[in-house]
Design a protein around this motif. Structure first.
Motif, PDB file in Angstrom:
ATOM      1  N   GLU A 135      -2.130 -11.256 -11.498  1.00  0.00           N
ATOM      2  CA  GLU A 135      -2.947 -11.357 -10.285  1.00  0.00           C
ATOM      3  C   GLU A 135      -4.176 -10.451 -10.326  1.00  0.00           C
ATOM      4  OE1 GLU A 135       0.532 -11.299  -9.930  1.00  0.00           O
ATOM      5  OE2 GLU A 135       0.424 -13.469  -9.628  1.00  0.00           O
ATOM      6  N   GLY A 136      -4.374  -9.777 -11.449  1.00  0.00           N
ATOM      7  CA  GLY A 136      -5.549  -8.934 -11.597  1.00  0.00           C
ATOM      8  C   GLY A 136      -5.280  -7.494 -11.199  1.00  0.00           C
ATOM      9  N   GLN A 137      -5.925  -6.576 -11.901  1.00  0.00           N
ATOM     10  CA  GLN A 137      -5.806  -5.150 -11.624  1.00  0.00           C
ATOM     11  C   GLN A 137      -7.193  -4.519 -11.646  1.00  0.00           C
ATOM     12  OE1 GLN A 137      -3.085  -3.323 -14.408  1.00  0.00           O
ATOM     13  NE2 GLN A 137      -1.548  -4.929 -14.177  1.00  0.00           N
ATOM     14  N   ALA A 138      -7.344  -3.463 -10.870  1.00  0.00           N
ATOM     15  CA  ALA A 138      -8.613  -2.744 -10.860  1.00  0.00           C
ATOM     16  C   ALA A 138      -8.366  -1.302 -10.438  1.00  0.00           C
ATOM     17  CB  ALA A 138      -9.609  -3.392  -9.900  1.00  0.00           C
ATOM     18  N   VAL A 139      -9.117  -0.395 -11.043  1.00  0.00           N
ATOM     19  CA  VAL A 139      -9.119   1.008 -10.623  1.00  0.00           C
ATOM     20  C   VAL A 139     -10.562   1.335 -10.259  1.00  0.00           C
ATOM     21  CG1 VAL A 139      -8.689   3.398 -11.277  1.00  0.00           C
ATOM     22  CG2 VAL A 139      -7.179   1.580 -12.119  1.00  0.00           C
ATOM     23  N   GLY A 143       1.111  -0.816  -2.553  1.00  0.00           N
ATOM     24  CA  GLY A 143       2.449  -1.350  -2.772  1.00  0.00           C
ATOM     25  C   GLY A 143       2.492  -2.852  -2.906  1.00  0.00           C
ATOM     26  N   MET A 144       3.542  -3.438  -2.386  1.00  0.00           N
ATOM     27  CA  MET A 144       3.841  -4.854  -2.554  1.00  0.00           C
ATOM     28  C   MET A 144       2.668  -5.734  -2.132  1.00  0.00           C
ATOM     29  SD  MET A 144       7.083  -6.824  -0.889  1.00  0.00           S
ATOM     30  CE  MET A 144       7.257  -8.613  -0.945  1.00  0.00           C
ATOM     31  N   THR A 145       2.427  -6.785  -2.906  1.00  0.00           N
ATOM     32  CA  THR A 145       1.397  -7.824  -2.722  1.00  0.00           C
ATOM     33  C   THR A 145      -0.016  -7.347  -3.041  1.00  0.00           C
ATOM     34  OG1 THR A 145       0.880  -7.503  -0.358  1.00  0.00           O
ATOM     35  CG2 THR A 145       2.802  -8.899  -0.898  1.00  0.00           C
ATOM     36  N   ALA A 146      -0.204  -6.103  -3.444  1.00  0.00           N
ATOM     37  CA  ALA A 146      -1.546  -5.641  -3.803  1.00  0.00           C
ATOM     38  C   ALA A 146      -1.986  -6.338  -5.089  1.00  0.00           C
ATOM     39  CB  ALA A 146      -1.560  -4.130  -3.989  1.00  0.00           C
ATOM     40  N   ASP A 147      -3.202  -6.864  -5.082  1.00  0.00           N
ATOM     41  CA  ASP A 147      -3.758  -7.507  -6.271  1.00  0.00           C
ATOM     42  C   ASP A 147      -5.274  -7.493  -6.163  1.00  0.00           C
ATOM     43  OD1 ASP A 147      -4.362  -9.524  -4.425  1.00  0.00           O
ATOM     44  OD2 ASP A 147      -2.693 -10.793  -5.038  1.00  0.00           O
ATOM     45  N   LEU A 148      -5.926  -8.097  -7.151  1.00  0.00           N
ATOM     46  CA  LEU A 148      -7.382  -8.067  -7.188  1.00  0.00           C
ATOM     47  C   LEU A 148      -7.987  -8.780  -5.982  1.00  0.00           C
ATOM     48  CD1 LEU A 148      -9.735  -7.025  -8.885  1.00  0.00           C
ATOM     49  CD2 LEU A 148      -9.717  -9.196 -10.130  1.00  0.00           C
ATOM     50  N   ALA A 149      -7.332  -9.840  -5.520  1.00  0.00           N
ATOM     51  CA  ALA A 149      -7.866 -10.594  -4.389  1.00  0.00           C
ATOM     52  C   ALA A 149      -7.844  -9.790  -3.089  1.00  0.00           C
ATOM     53  CB  ALA A 149      -7.087 -11.897  -4.218  1.00  0.00           C
ATOM     54  N   SER A 150      -6.917  -8.822  -2.984  1.00  0.00           N
ATOM     55  CA  SER A 150      -6.776  -8.048  -1.746  1.00  0.00           C
ATOM     56  C   SER A 150      -7.223  -6.604  -1.897  1.00  0.00           C
ATOM     57  CB  SER A 150      -5.318  -8.076  -1.277  1.00  0.00           C
ATOM     58  OG  SER A 150      -4.473  -7.440  -2.218  1.00  0.00           O
ATOM     59  N   TRP A 163      -5.987   3.084  -7.196  1.00  0.00           N
ATOM     60  CA  TRP A 163      -5.334   2.848  -8.483  1.00  0.00           C
ATOM     61  C   TRP A 163      -4.453   1.617  -8.372  1.00  0.00           C
ATOM     62  CZ3 TRP A 163      -0.520   2.598 -10.905  1.00  0.00           C
ATOM     63  CH2 TRP A 163      -0.562   2.680 -12.310  1.00  0.00           C
ATOM     64  N   LEU A 164      -5.044   0.464  -8.611  1.00  0.00           N
ATOM     65  CA  LEU A 164      -4.289  -0.768  -8.710  1.00  0.00           C
ATOM     66  C   LEU A 164      -4.171  -1.070 -10.192  1.00  0.00           C
ATOM     67  CD1 LEU A 164      -2.894  -3.218  -7.529  1.00  0.00           C
ATOM     68  CD2 LEU A 164      -5.123  -4.230  -7.072  1.00  0.00           C
ATOM     69  N   GLY A 165      -3.462  -0.185 -10.873  1.00  0.00           N
ATOM     70  CA  GLY A 165      -3.341  -0.255 -12.318  1.00  0.00           C
ATOM     71  C   GLY A 165      -1.993  -0.771 -12.775  1.00  0.00           C
ATOM     72  N   TYR A 166      -1.309  -1.522 -11.915  1.00  0.00           N
ATOM     73  CA  TYR A 166      -0.014  -2.081 -12.276  1.00  0.00           C
ATOM     74  C   TYR A 166       0.169  -3.421 -11.581  1.00  0.00           C
ATOM     75  CZ  TYR A 166       2.302  -1.029  -7.749  1.00  0.00           C
ATOM     76  OH  TYR A 166       2.688  -1.006  -6.435  1.00  0.00           O
ATOM     77  N   ASP A 167       1.147  -4.166 -12.030  1.00  0.00           N
ATOM     78  CA  ASP A 167       1.435  -5.475 -11.459  1.00  0.00           C
ATOM     79  C   ASP A 167       2.387  -5.279 -10.283  1.00  0.00           C
ATOM     80  OD1 ASP A 167       1.639  -8.179 -11.029  1.00  0.00           O
ATOM     81  OD2 ASP A 167       3.050  -8.544 -12.662  1.00  0.00           O
TER      82      ASP A 167
END
Length: 487
Positions: free
Chosen positions: A244-248, A266-273, A302-306
């Motif tokens: 779902e994409g990652q970004a820092v 946490g849960m449901t975090a992804d590139l779209a959100s 830090w959205l560096g994980y799935d």
């Protein structure tokens, strides 16, 4: 110049003019990127319909022009970074004028000298053509962030520029690289990743195509934020379009900040959100600037994980266990790349993200001065002592209305609740389910005083996502924790 003259100049100086200058450099970089993108198809076209020495010479010339445009973009972004940070420092200095004039003038003077020095280095770099560095000594997957930083610092400016212009994809993921350079490497990757997504979407069907489209939309929103002219300057430190994409993304340069807050969603975090999560981190940094203008604070999403998308995924610690070492490595990189005295580094985990932070901290040697758990389902440890943080630097809050403490109950606790509800007439259900649980899915509730964390207040109606609302006690305390002034 007298102190009074400096004071008057600071009072009439408009940081917005420097922000406008930064934006103009950002726009020049974008324009050069569009021009450079046209050269790729033209090089291919030349080779497809024209053969011989002249064809090869033309292709080399086009490729050289594309490389020059890439170098131009690189220098535009460097100028953008300097102007943006100078504007931010001027804003903080002006905010101090009414409270501590001496501190305001000292801050403005430091910022002025630093900006002048960085612009001078940039001017010298423009006169030196890039050149490849020695082939030996390059970091690999086993190299520590500190070693990466030493390697990068040992290169000449022209060698660093050559690597940024030619090997951005490799540099983009190196923890320990300065944030300013890593930002450039990741920005250079954006166009290639966008094209890669378009090709993948063209060949995909069904749910896979829907997923790719959502990632592309997230990438477009991220690009808009990177070009934003209103908020703090964004530094793109990592980008991945898998799953779902990652970004820092850091707001403000973490290498030059007094305090750095890393926000782990946490849960449901992804590139779209990512935008909503980044806004939460920004609110903490913004409130910190209001409480202490003399200190610069960088907020990092830090959205560096799935992150898990569904309840069955969130019921397993597997993703947090995989993410913990990655977060640890990133924090080590922040510490290694920081300039001047070490920054105060605080890591905040929300919901399932608190389990990620707990996994990272429990291994010991975590490069953080404090950890904060917000709306946690448990952090994988039985007590604050197991997280090996400095005394008094484990913090937690859970709103009375946060569903996490009722929905993420440990199996044994749920059975006991059912027994109480059935055994006690009238008030049994309230006694069983009307109060926060002590035992959650991933361990004891860190907001239970018995866990040993420093529990701070949040608004009763915050629910699971309102901790960052303006005017709430939780936002003020999170900002104070980031500053190191919470009591």
């Amino acid at each position: 110049m007298t102190t009074e003259a400096v004071h008057l100049r600071l009072r009439v100086t408009d940081p917005a003019r420097w922000q406008a200058l930064a934006l103009s450099w950002r726009r020049w970089a974008a324009l050069a990127g569009r021009l450079a993108a046209e050269f790729g198809p033209r090089v291919v076209a030349v080779g497809a319909g024209w053969r011989g020495a002249a064809s090869a010479a033309a292709a080399r010339r086009l490729d050289d022009l594309r490389r020059r445009l890439t170098l131009f973009r690189l220098h535009c972004w460097l100028a953008d970074q300097v102007a943006s940070e100078f504007a931010a420092a001027l804003s903080r200095a002006r905010a101090l004028l009414g409270h501590d004039r001496a501190a305001a003038l000292a801050l403005a003077d430091r910022a002025d000298h630093e900006a002048a020095d960085r612009l001078g280095q940039l001017t010298m770099a423009l006169r030196t053509p890039p050149q490849p560095p020695p082939g030996s000594g390059r970091p690999d997957c086993t190299t520590s962030p500190a070693e990466v930083h030493r390697w990068w610092s040992g290169l000449a400016t022209e060698e660093r520029n050559w690597l940024l212009a030619t090997e951005a994809a490799w540099l983009a993921g190196l923890d320990g690289l300065p944030a300013a350079d890593r930002d450039i490497a990741n920005r250079l990757r954006l166009d290639d990743l966008r094209a890669e997504l378009d090709r993948a979407i063209a060949g995909a069907t069904g749910r896979d195509r829907d997923r790719l489209r959502a990632v592309r939309d997230g990438l477009a929103a991220l690009s808009d934020r990177l070009a934003d002219e209103t908020g703090p300057r964004a530094y793109l430190l990592r980008l991945d379009i898998g799953e779902e994409g990652q970004a820092v993304v850091a707001l403000g340069d973490p290498d030059r900040a007094t305090n750095v807050l890393t926000h782990v969603p946490g849960m449901t975090a992804d590139l779209a959100s990512f935008g909503g999560e980044l806004a939460r981190a920004e609110r903490v940094a913004g409130r910190a600037a209001e409480l202490s203008p003399q200190a610069s604070t960088s907020a990092v999403l830090w959205l560096g994980y799935d992150a898990p998308d569904f309840v069955d995924e969130a019921a397993s610690a597997r993703r947090a266990e995989a993410a913990g070492p990655v977060l640890r490595h990133f924090q080590e990189g922040l510490r290694a790349a920081h300039e001047g005295p070490p920054a105060r580094q605080v890591v905040l985990g929300h919901s399932y993200g608190s389990l990620v932070v707990g996994q990272a901290a429990a291994a010991g040697g975590f490069a953080a001065d404090g950890v904060v758990f917000v709306g946690s389902p448990g952090v994988g440890s039985d007590s604050a002592r197991e997280l090996r943080m400095p005394t008094g630097e484990v913090w937690s809050t859970t709103s009375r209305s946060d569903v996490i403490q009722y929905a993420a109950v440990a199996p044994g606790g749920f059975v006991r609740d059912l027994a109480v509800a059935a055994a006690v007439p009238v008030t049994g259900p309230w006694l069983a389910f009307g109060r926060p649980e002590h035992d959650l899915w991933f361990g004891p509730n860190p907001s239970d005083p018995e866990f040993g964390a420093r529990v701070f207040a949040s608004a009763p109606g915050s629910g699971h996502a309102g901790y960052w609302d303006r005017g709430t006690p939780s936002l003020d305390t999170m900002a104070a924790i980031t500053l190191g002034t919470a009591r």
